[in-house]
Design a protein around this motif. Structure first.
Motif, mmCIF file in Angstrom:
data_model
loop_
_atom_site.group_PDB
_atom_site.id
_atom_site.type_symbol
_atom_site.label_atom_id
_atom_site.label_comp_id
_atom_site.label_asym_id
_atom_site.label_seq_id
_atom_site.Cartn_x
_atom_site.Cartn_y
_atom_site.Cartn_z
ATOM 1 N N CYS A 183 0.815 -1.216 0.000
ATOM 2 C CA CYS A 183 0.000 0.000 0.000
ATOM 3 C C CYS A 183 0.849 1.267 0.000
ATOM 4 O O CYS A 183 0.378 2.336 0.394
ATOM 5 C CB CYS A 183 -0.997 0.008 1.161
ATOM 6 S SG CYS A 183 -0.294 -0.169 2.796
ATOM 7 N N GLU A 184 2.096 1.168 -0.497
ATOM 8 C CA GLU A 184 2.904 2.370 -0.685
ATOM 9 C C GLU A 184 3.072 2.708 -2.170
ATOM 10 O O GLU A 184 3.715 3.696 -2.518
ATOM 11 C CB GLU A 184 4.284 2.203 -0.045
ATOM 12 C CG GLU A 184 5.221 1.262 -0.780
ATOM 13 C CD GLU A 184 6.597 1.172 -0.133
ATOM 14 O OE1 GLU A 184 6.708 1.485 1.071
ATOM 15 O OE2 GLU A 184 7.549 0.779 -0.829
ATOM 16 N N LEU A 185 2.473 1.908 -3.049
ATOM 17 C CA LEU A 185 2.653 2.100 -4.485
ATOM 18 C C LEU A 185 2.019 3.400 -4.969
ATOM 19 O O LEU A 185 0.859 3.688 -4.680
ATOM 20 C CB LEU A 185 2.040 0.925 -5.257
ATOM 21 C CG LEU A 185 2.648 -0.461 -5.005
ATOM 22 C CD1 LEU A 185 1.819 -1.526 -5.712
ATOM 23 C CD2 LEU A 185 4.100 -0.510 -5.473
ATOM 24 N N VAL A 186 2.792 4.180 -5.731
ATOM 25 C CA VAL A 186 2.300 5.406 -6.357
ATOM 26 C C VAL A 186 2.808 5.452 -7.797
ATOM 27 O O VAL A 186 3.696 4.688 -8.179
ATOM 28 C CB VAL A 186 2.760 6.675 -5.597
ATOM 29 C CG1 VAL A 186 2.122 6.735 -4.222
ATOM 30 C CG2 VAL A 186 4.278 6.731 -5.490
ATOM 31 N N GLU A 187 2.263 6.357 -8.589
ATOM 32 C CA GLU A 187 2.633 6.461 -9.992
ATOM 33 C C GLU A 187 4.139 6.714 -10.152
ATOM 34 O O GLU A 187 4.746 7.420 -9.347
ATOM 35 C CB GLU A 187 1.853 7.590 -10.663
ATOM 36 C CG GLU A 187 0.361 7.329 -10.801
ATOM 37 C CD GLU A 187 -0.447 7.687 -9.569
ATOM 38 O OE1 GLU A 187 0.173 8.013 -8.525
ATOM 39 O OE2 GLU A 187 -1.687 7.646 -9.634
ATOM 40 N N ASN A 188 4.706 6.137 -11.221
ATOM 41 C CA ASN A 188 6.135 6.344 -11.485
ATOM 42 C C ASN A 188 6.424 6.783 -12.920
ATOM 43 O O ASN A 188 7.573 6.859 -13.331
ATOM 44 C CB ASN A 188 6.935 5.079 -11.157
ATOM 45 C CG ASN A 188 6.626 3.915 -12.088
ATOM 46 O OD1 ASN A 188 5.863 4.046 -13.054
ATOM 47 N ND2 ASN A 188 7.212 2.759 -11.815
ATOM 48 N N GLY A 189 5.363 7.059 -13.689
ATOM 49 C CA GLY A 189 5.554 7.519 -15.059
ATOM 50 C C GLY A 189 5.446 6.435 -16.110
ATOM 51 O O GLY A 189 5.358 6.727 -17.305
ATOM 52 N N ASN A 190 5.437 5.161 -15.684
ATOM 53 C CA ASN A 190 5.239 4.063 -16.623
ATOM 54 C C ASN A 190 3.739 3.908 -16.875
ATOM 55 O O ASN A 190 2.954 3.766 -15.935
ATOM 56 C CB ASN A 190 5.825 2.769 -16.058
ATOM 57 C CG ASN A 190 5.612 1.575 -16.970
ATOM 58 O OD1 ASN A 190 4.539 0.985 -16.988
ATOM 59 N ND2 ASN A 190 6.639 1.210 -17.717
ATOM 60 N N LYS A 191 3.331 3.926 -18.136
ATOM 61 C CA LYS A 191 1.909 3.955 -18.482
ATOM 62 C C LYS A 191 1.149 2.757 -17.918
ATOM 63 O O LYS A 191 0.059 2.908 -17.339
ATOM 64 C CB LYS A 191 1.746 4.012 -20.004
ATOM 65 C CG LYS A 191 0.309 4.147 -20.466
ATOM 66 C CD LYS A 191 0.238 4.272 -21.983
ATOM 67 C CE LYS A 191 -1.214 4.395 -22.446
ATOM 68 N NZ LYS A 191 -1.296 4.518 -23.931
ATOM 69 N N ILE A 192 1.699 1.568 -18.069
ATOM 70 C CA ILE A 192 1.014 0.359 -17.603
ATOM 71 C C ILE A 192 0.957 0.329 -16.080
ATOM 72 O O ILE A 192 -0.094 0.067 -15.479
ATOM 73 C CB ILE A 192 1.721 -0.901 -18.148
ATOM 74 C CG1 ILE A 192 1.566 -0.963 -19.666
ATOM 75 C CG2 ILE A 192 1.148 -2.164 -17.503
ATOM 76 C CD1 ILE A 192 2.343 -2.091 -20.319
ATOM 77 N N PHE A 193 2.089 0.606 -15.446
ATOM 78 C CA PHE A 193 2.146 0.616 -13.984
ATOM 79 C C PHE A 193 1.186 1.662 -13.420
ATOM 80 O O PHE A 193 0.451 1.399 -12.460
ATOM 81 C CB PHE A 193 3.574 0.903 -13.527
ATOM 82 C CG PHE A 193 3.765 0.899 -12.036
ATOM 83 C CD1 PHE A 193 3.889 -0.289 -11.340
ATOM 84 C CD2 PHE A 193 3.829 2.092 -11.325
ATOM 85 C CE1 PHE A 193 4.074 -0.297 -9.961
ATOM 86 C CE2 PHE A 193 4.008 2.097 -9.956
ATOM 87 C CZ PHE A 193 4.133 0.901 -9.268
ATOM 88 N N ASP A 194 1.176 2.847 -14.020
ATOM 89 C CA ASP A 194 0.330 3.930 -13.517
ATOM 90 C C ASP A 194 -1.156 3.616 -13.666
ATOM 91 O O ASP A 194 -1.972 4.049 -12.841
ATOM 92 C CB ASP A 194 0.659 5.240 -14.227
ATOM 93 C CG ASP A 194 1.994 5.826 -13.784
ATOM 94 O OD1 ASP A 194 2.624 5.238 -12.878
ATOM 95 O OD2 ASP A 194 2.402 6.856 -14.345
ATOM 96 N N GLU A 195 -1.516 2.877 -14.712
ATOM 97 C CA GLU A 195 -2.922 2.476 -14.858
ATOM 98 C C GLU A 195 -3.334 1.577 -13.699
ATOM 99 O O GLU A 195 -4.422 1.731 -13.130
ATOM 100 C CB GLU A 195 -3.143 1.750 -16.183
ATOM 101 C CG GLU A 195 -4.601 1.345 -16.406
ATOM 102 C CD GLU A 195 -4.834 0.616 -17.717
ATOM 103 O OE1 GLU A 195 -5.945 0.069 -17.893
ATOM 104 O OE2 GLU A 195 -3.913 0.581 -18.556
ATOM 105 N N PHE A 196 -2.458 0.655 -13.331
ATOM 106 C CA PHE A 196 -2.753 -0.218 -12.194
ATOM 107 C C PHE A 196 -2.815 0.583 -10.894
ATOM 108 O O PHE A 196 -3.744 0.435 -10.089
ATOM 109 C CB PHE A 196 -1.689 -1.312 -12.079
ATOM 110 C CG PHE A 196 -1.855 -2.195 -10.869
ATOM 111 C CD1 PHE A 196 -2.800 -3.206 -10.862
ATOM 112 C CD2 PHE A 196 -1.080 -1.999 -9.732
ATOM 113 C CE1 PHE A 196 -2.973 -4.013 -9.741
ATOM 114 C CE2 PHE A 196 -1.242 -2.797 -8.613
ATOM 115 C CZ PHE A 196 -2.192 -3.807 -8.615
ATOM 116 N N VAL A 197 -1.835 1.469 -10.710
ATOM 117 C CA VAL A 197 -1.735 2.229 -9.462
ATOM 118 C C VAL A 197 -2.830 3.297 -9.352
ATOM 119 O O VAL A 197 -3.083 3.816 -8.274
ATOM 120 C CB VAL A 197 -0.315 2.829 -9.327
ATOM 121 C CG1 VAL A 197 -0.201 3.762 -8.143
ATOM 122 C CG2 VAL A 197 0.702 1.706 -9.179
ATOM 123 N N SER A 198 -3.501 3.593 -10.438
ATOM 124 C CA SER A 198 -4.641 4.507 -10.343
ATOM 125 C C SER A 198 -5.765 3.895 -9.514
ATOM 126 O O SER A 198 -6.616 4.610 -8.975
ATOM 127 C CB SER A 198 -5.158 4.864 -11.740
ATOM 128 O OG SER A 198 -5.797 3.751 -12.357
#
Length: 218
Positions: free
Chosen positions: A109-124
């Protein structure tokens, strides 16, 4: 987006149950024969390996560090991003994160956006807790979970605090996440479990406090 959650035993099913509410998700318990020696390279069943390689997001909850490393090494180039939910020791963390698309969070529960499109979609949808609160007469009449913790703890806390007085709701949020029960820290052999639980409590406290400040215009 397709998310694959991989486990070798006790952890991962709760994350799967939460994530499948927002994304296509598959839960795989690895069927791995015991290696004859510690130097043997882990051979994963082809059918399971192909399913894992089809993921946009791969989340591993494998507790055996050799299995974790061998799996990530074999598939990282085929998946969008890898989140290692269970890892043991800074050395393994450094090895895993040397791959271009791998992250080893201290707690999920510390995950935040990092600029990677796929990762950021999940972290949204999943990661560091984020909520919105509607207040009437100092009572939380509606709590929207904007970003849930992958274990579903934020949603649990929000439902529990709905209808409560907001005077100490942030403090209660930090306490209630530990009654989920929070597993932060339990899946890392060399981690400080209390530190992980404290982080989870702090993140939920801060999410509710921030929502109240935003509501009041501070």
């Amino acid at each position: 987006m397709k998310v694959v959650v991989v486990s070798d035993g006790p952890f991962g099913e709760r994350a799967y149950d939460t994530i499948k509410k927002e994304f296509e998700c598959e839960y795989i318990v690895l069927d791995i024969p015991k290696p004859e020696s510690i130097d043997d390279f882990t051979e994963f069943p082809n059918e399971q390996l192909e399913k894992i390689k089809s993921a946009d997001i791969l989340i591993t909850y494998t507790l055996n560090p050799d299995i974790t490393f061998d799996l990530v090494e074999q598939v990282y180039d085929n998946v969008g991003y890898v989140i290692v939910g269970a890892w043991k020791g800074k050395g393994l963390k450094n090895q895993l994160e040397s791959f271009k698309n791998v992250i080893c969070p201290d707690i999920m529960c510390e995950l935040v956006e990092n600029g990677n499109k796929i990762f950021d979609e999940f972290v949204s949808k999943f990661g560091k807790p984020k909520v919105e609160i509607k207040v009437e007469n100092n009572i939380a009449t509606k709590i929207n979970v904007i970003r849930d913790s992958p274990c579903g703890g934020t949603d649990f806390v929000a439902k529990d605090l709905l209808g409560k007085n907001i005077s100490d709701i942030a403090v209660k949020a930090g306490l209630r996440i530990q009654h989920y029960p929070c597993r932060a820290g339990r899946i890392r052999l060399f981690s400080d479990e209390e530190s992980g639980r404290y982080k989870a409590a702090t993140f939920h406290h801060d999410a509710f406090e921030k929502a109240l400040k935003k509501k009041s215009g501070e």
